[in-house]
Write an enzyme that holds these catalytic residues in place. Structure first.
Site, mmCIF file in Angstrom:
data_model
loop_
_atom_site.group_PDB
_atom_site.id
_atom_site.type_symbol
_atom_site.label_atom_id
_atom_site.label_comp_id
_atom_site.label_asym_id
_atom_site.label_seq_id
_atom_site.Cartn_x
_atom_site.Cartn_y
_atom_site.Cartn_z
ATOM 1 C CD GLU A 84 47.800 51.040 43.446
ATOM 2 O OE1 GLU A 84 48.495 50.381 42.656
ATOM 3 O OE2 GLU A 84 46.722 51.555 43.152
ATOM 4 C CB CYS A 97 58.111 52.895 42.660
ATOM 5 S SG CYS A 97 57.083 54.276 42.131
ATOM 6 C CB CYS A 104 47.142 62.036 42.730
ATOM 7 S SG CYS A 104 48.225 63.393 42.217
ATOM 8 C CB CYS A 108 48.404 64.375 35.052
ATOM 9 S SG CYS A 108 49.464 65.443 36.049
ATOM 10 C CB CYS A 111 48.163 60.213 35.458
ATOM 11 S SG CYS A 111 48.643 59.278 36.923
ATOM 12 C CB CYS A 336 54.904 55.572 34.889
ATOM 13 S SG CYS A 336 56.619 55.398 35.275
#
Ligand code: SAH
Length: 353
Positions: A84, A97, A104, A108, A111, A336
């Protein structure tokens, strides 16, 4: 491939050296995505390249445009992994970005990308091609890259777990015969892979650094960002202090702090955060406060804007510069922590390319 690798490749094909520069420019400066378009190459060479090389390893599945102009691209690698990328226009400069990994591995808690787990590291080519695709979409193929385009390595993934590919990609993107996006216009964000912070301090032409902190206390950071159990705040802040010593004149670095309502946004948290910076004598830093961007699968809510303002004021009253990051592209899941290959039909898909 770097320019040197490309040169070796052309020599191995029995082609003259200058062809490698021609192709480097075609890929990175003119941003062509097929050998067919390189009409300045002999037809035979184009056919040979077609047989022996790949020029494009990403395809765009869909593209979403936010009411605020932010664009989100859902891409796929040639072997089917999601990537992405987000384009964020602002009045003065545009920012891309990009992602460094598909998914990932860091967990976290706040997220959405974390829910994917790590699918795989992106290659040097896959990192760079994200910019090529976005620039071509926004400005048109072969149009000159507008000066002032900034890059942030804040998409999916942990850039410092794909360090070598990241640094190689940044080197190629900085080439004046290519995209010509110099490291000074790039910021890389890490969740706190401490050894790589020391490594980055030694890179001569290096990007700016942002460190995701999100809590001033180990007990809390252990829960929010489990990577803290591997490298705790003391190790992280010691590395940050060392990094501060390597800053250029006038340069600062950033701590990001995701504001989670009722979790890490109290007056006490702000005071502890300012104290933490003071304890490590960190002065050339600023804090970016990021209001949490929600998603169904996440158990957190954003801090109220009054809370964010109060938090910021407390930091400022203790001599810490703090800024609030305006969320962009929330409506299309581009903000984010929202990059998790979501492509609901209710998102307005402007154009599939
Ligand atoms: N893995 C790197 C790169 C990702 S940058 C890192 O953690 O720094 C993405 C930034 O968005 C990080 O600062 C992260 O803490 C923050 N973030 C993650 N989820 C978020 C969410 N739901 N809302 C707001 N910010 C979030």
């Amino acid at each position: 491939m770097s320019r040197e690798q490309l040169e070796d490749f052309f020599l191995s094909l029995g082609e003259p050296r200058y062809r490698s520069m021609q192709v480097f420019k075609a890929v990175h400066q003119r941003r062509l995505q097929s050998f067919d378009e390189m009409t300045d190459l002999p037809k035979k060479l184009r056919a040979k390249l077609e047989d022996t090389a790949d020029i494009s390893r990403l395809s765009v599945g869909s593209r979403y445009v936010s009411t605020d102009g932010t664009r989100r691209y859902l891409m796929k690698t040639a072997d089917g992994y999601p990537v992405e990328t987000v384009f964020i226009p602002t009045e003065n400069r545009d920012t891309i970005c990009f992602s460094s990994q598909s998914g990932c591995p860091l967990k976290c808690d706040f997220c959405l990308t974390a829910k994917l787990g790590l699918l795989r590291n992106l290659t040097v080519g896959e990192i760079i091609e994200q910019m090529i695709i976005v620039l071509n979409d926004v400005y048109g193929v072969a149009a000159e890259t507008p000066h002032g385009t900034n890059l942030v390595g804040m998409g999916a993934g942990e850039p410092f777990l794909n360090f070598d590919n990241l640094i190689a990609a940044l080197g190629i993107m900085a080439d004046e015969n290519g995209l010509f996006i110099v490291p000074n216009r790039v910021t890389i964000s890490t969740a706190g892979i401490v050894p790589r912070i020391y490594d980055l301090a030694k890179v001569v032409h290096r990007p700016h650094l942002a460190i995701s902190l999100s809590s001033p206390r180990d007990e809390q950071r252990d829960v929010l960002m489990p990577i803290n159990k591997k490298w705790d705040l003391d190790e992280l802040m010691t590395a940050a202090k060392e990094f501060e010593g390597s800053l250029r004149r006038g340069e600062r670095f950033t701590f990001e702090y995701v504001m989670l309502g009722g979790v890490n946004d109290s007056d006490r948290d702000a005071i502890d955060l300012a104290d933490l910076l003071r304890r490590y004598q960190l002065t050339r830093v600023k804090i970016n406060l990021i209001p949490h961007n929600g998603a169904e699968q996440l158990d957190y809510k954003a801090s109220s804007s009054e809370r964010v303002d109060r938090f910021k004021k407390i930091l400022e009253s203790r001599g810490v510069d703090a800024y609030v990051r305006t969320p962009r592209g929330r409506d299309i899941y581009a903000a984010c922590g929202q990059l998790a290959a979501k492509s609901e039909p209710d998102l307005v898909q402007i154009r599939a390319i």
